[in-house]
Enzyme design. Structure first.
Site, mmCIF file in Angstrom:
data_model
loop_
_atom_site.group_PDB
_atom_site.id
_atom_site.type_symbol
_atom_site.label_atom_id
_atom_site.label_comp_id
_atom_site.label_asym_id
_atom_site.label_seq_id
_atom_site.Cartn_x
_atom_site.Cartn_y
_atom_site.Cartn_z
ATOM 1 N N HIS A 183 0.822 -1.210 0.000
ATOM 2 C CA HIS A 183 0.000 0.000 0.000
ATOM 3 C C HIS A 183 0.859 1.266 0.000
ATOM 4 O O HIS A 183 0.391 2.348 -0.368
ATOM 5 C CB HIS A 183 -0.916 -0.010 1.224
ATOM 6 C CG HIS A 183 -2.243 0.642 0.996
ATOM 7 N ND1 HIS A 183 -2.399 1.763 0.197
ATOM 8 C CD2 HIS A 183 -3.489 0.351 1.469
ATOM 9 C CE1 HIS A 183 -3.679 2.123 0.195
ATOM 10 N NE2 HIS A 183 -4.357 1.275 0.945
ATOM 11 N N SER A 184 2.105 1.167 0.402
ATOM 12 C CA SER A 184 2.978 2.334 0.362
ATOM 13 C C SER A 184 3.278 2.775 -1.061
ATOM 14 O O SER A 184 3.673 3.921 -1.293
ATOM 15 C CB SER A 184 4.295 2.041 1.096
ATOM 16 O OG SER A 184 4.953 0.930 0.520
#
Length: 498
Positions: A140-141
């Site tokens: 998700h980063s």
């Protein structure tokens, strides 16, 4: 080199042995449209290799700053190894959907290796009917829901024959990976900028502190939320439900390391028929379906609270100019869902009212609120702060109960190496305090649900999936007056789309 934003870094900071920070999707394909009627590892490797220059995040490798003095960086991996990221897997006979879901849950519970670019792709064989599944894991980063869809658009084609791709740039790909001493120097140079970054975010974050996810878990914040919301003139009924602390359920504690996953497809035409009949939105219907499924699940376990549950609904704030920039451009709405309303029609309309009120409040918030709020935390303590906050949420009465996300997808058929995409089921995350996530993505004429939950907190995720299908049947009967003969939408499997 590309430095992560404070929000991007938060998705790294929350990771523990029990919590992961990657998201992805379970795509199911019909290989009969592909050359030789097959979709194999070699086909996928060639497809990804041909498009790597169009997928910058696939080559990003994380480089940390020593002692966490500053936010980490992405560097283009000079030693990129495609074979490490693409893997073969299979389900045992007969290869039904529940076996596939169990395989997905086990693969998804393993963390990504931070020594490599943070993604993996699994080609899963052995499914009923000759289908082939492809499970993606992306941290998700690197991406949010919209940029994840952009990656899907690069990997897939509008026809079985493929499409012409932009040429690869000349020269060798990759960057020099800086050593620890060089990164320490970068971190020290970045320290003086951190107070300036916090000061710049102050005008945005401080007045809207009570709108941040998780804020209501801390003392006095609920009272402050109520006071500020009254000043904004919100509907009193919605105000009362929004500012009240949500009830605690069995899926609102500390999560373990293992997951349950269930998936299924419902008819988009039926959802739109309900939308048009009542003059509401597709998202209103989706939220009502999720609320009904959760309500029935809790009723079956004699656990339904009198108060409405509260959901977090992610919202993209990515502008057209930010298309293709990847990373996270998201905000959130904290919304009550009508699990305490017995009548199905009234339940749907109450969901509409709650969401309309939440949208009004959200439209008044700055688009970069989450990024600005996380800029207050010095990078050296950001990861510890993120994990501590999650731990508090897992041990106290939660500020929300579950996550519901609805991502619009393509209406036209798509193909991977010639194989037609049948359905694409999202696979998301759960964290301490919030052990249930129901994410939905539309594709062609159906909406694909991916339900993930903590294995110890939710004993049967398939009951939730079946509950959404039963809820759609119930709403169609109650509102449209009759059931459609062909498209009532029930299909807790990937076989419905054709």
């Amino acid at each position: 080199m590309r430095q992560l934003t404070s929000l991007d870094a938060q998705f790294l900071g929350v990771e523990t042995a029990r919590t992961y920070g990657h998201v992805g999707g379970l795509a199911v394909y019909d290989p009969s449209t592909a050359p030789g009627s097959k979709l194999e590892m070699g086909d996928v490797c060639r497809m990804v290799s041909d498009r790597l220059h169009l997928l910058p995040p696939f080559r990003w490798r994380l480089v940390e700053v020593p002692f966490g003095l500053d936010l980490p960086y992405w560097v283009e991996d000079p030693d990129f190894d495609l074979d490490f990221h693409i893997r073969d897997s299979a389900v045992p006979p007969p290869g039904d959907d529940r076996q596939l879901a169990e395989t997905v849950a086990r693969i998804f519970a393993r963390p990504l290796d931070r020594a490599h670019p943070l993604w993996e792709l699994y080609l899963i064989h052995g499914l009923e009917g000759g289908r082939v599944a492809m499970l993606t894991k992306l941290h998700h980063s690197m991406v949010d829901g919209v940029s994840g869809n952009e990656i899907l658009g690069v990997l897939l084609d509008p026809s079985p024959e493929g499409r012409e791709l932009p040429p690869k740039p000349e020269g060798k790909a990759g960057e020099r990976v800086p050593g620890d001493l060089e990164m320490l120097g970068r971190g020290l140079l970045g320290v003086p900028r951190q107070p300036l970054r916090a000061l710049r975010s102050l005008p945005t974050a401080l007045p809207n502190l009570t709108d941040l996810p998780g804020a209501n878990a801390f003392p006095l914040v609920p009272q402050l939320t109520a006071a500020l919301t009254r000043l904004r003139g919100d509907n009193p009924g919605i105000l009362e439900a929004t500012t009240a602390r949500p009830p605690k359920t069995s899926f609102n504690g500390r999560v373990g390391p293992h997951r349950r996953f269930a998936f299924g497809s419902l008819s988009l035409d039926t959802v739109k028929r309900l939308k048009n009949e009542l003059g509401i939105t597709v998202n209103d219907v989706v939220v009502a379906l999720c609320a009904t499924a959760v309500r029935d699940w809790l009723l079956d376990r004699d656990e339904l609270p009198k108060e409405p549950l509260v959901a977090m609904i992610p919202v993209s704030v990515r502008t057209e100019e930010q298309a293709g920039t990847f990373g996270n451009r998201i905000s959130t709405m904290i919304v009550p869902i009508p699990t305490n309303v017995k009548d199905p029609r009234k339940r749907l309309m109450r969901a509409h009212e709650y969401l309309a009120g939440a949208k009004d409040r959200h439209s008044a918030l700055p688009a970069d609120l989450l990024t600005d709020a996380t800029s207050f935390i010095p990078p050296a303590v950001a990861a510890r702060a993120a994990r501590t906050t999650m731990d508090i949420l897992g041990r106290t009465r939660p500020p929300l109960n579950l996550v519901i996300s609805n991502v619009p997808g393509p209406r036209n058929p798509l193909y991977c190496a010639g194989a037609q995409l049948q359905a694409n089921f999202p696979v998301s995350v759960v964290i301490d305090g919030v052990g249930l996530n129901m994410t939905v993505m539309s594709y062609r004429d159906h909406v694909d649900f991916g339900i993930i939950a903590d294995r110890d907190q939710v004993d049967d995720a398939w009951a939730l999936m079946d509950g959404t299908a039963a809820a759609l049947d119930e709403l169609e009967t109650a509102i449209c007056g009759k059931r459609a003969a062909t498209a009532n939408g029930r299909s807790p499997s990937a076989r419905t789309p054709a």
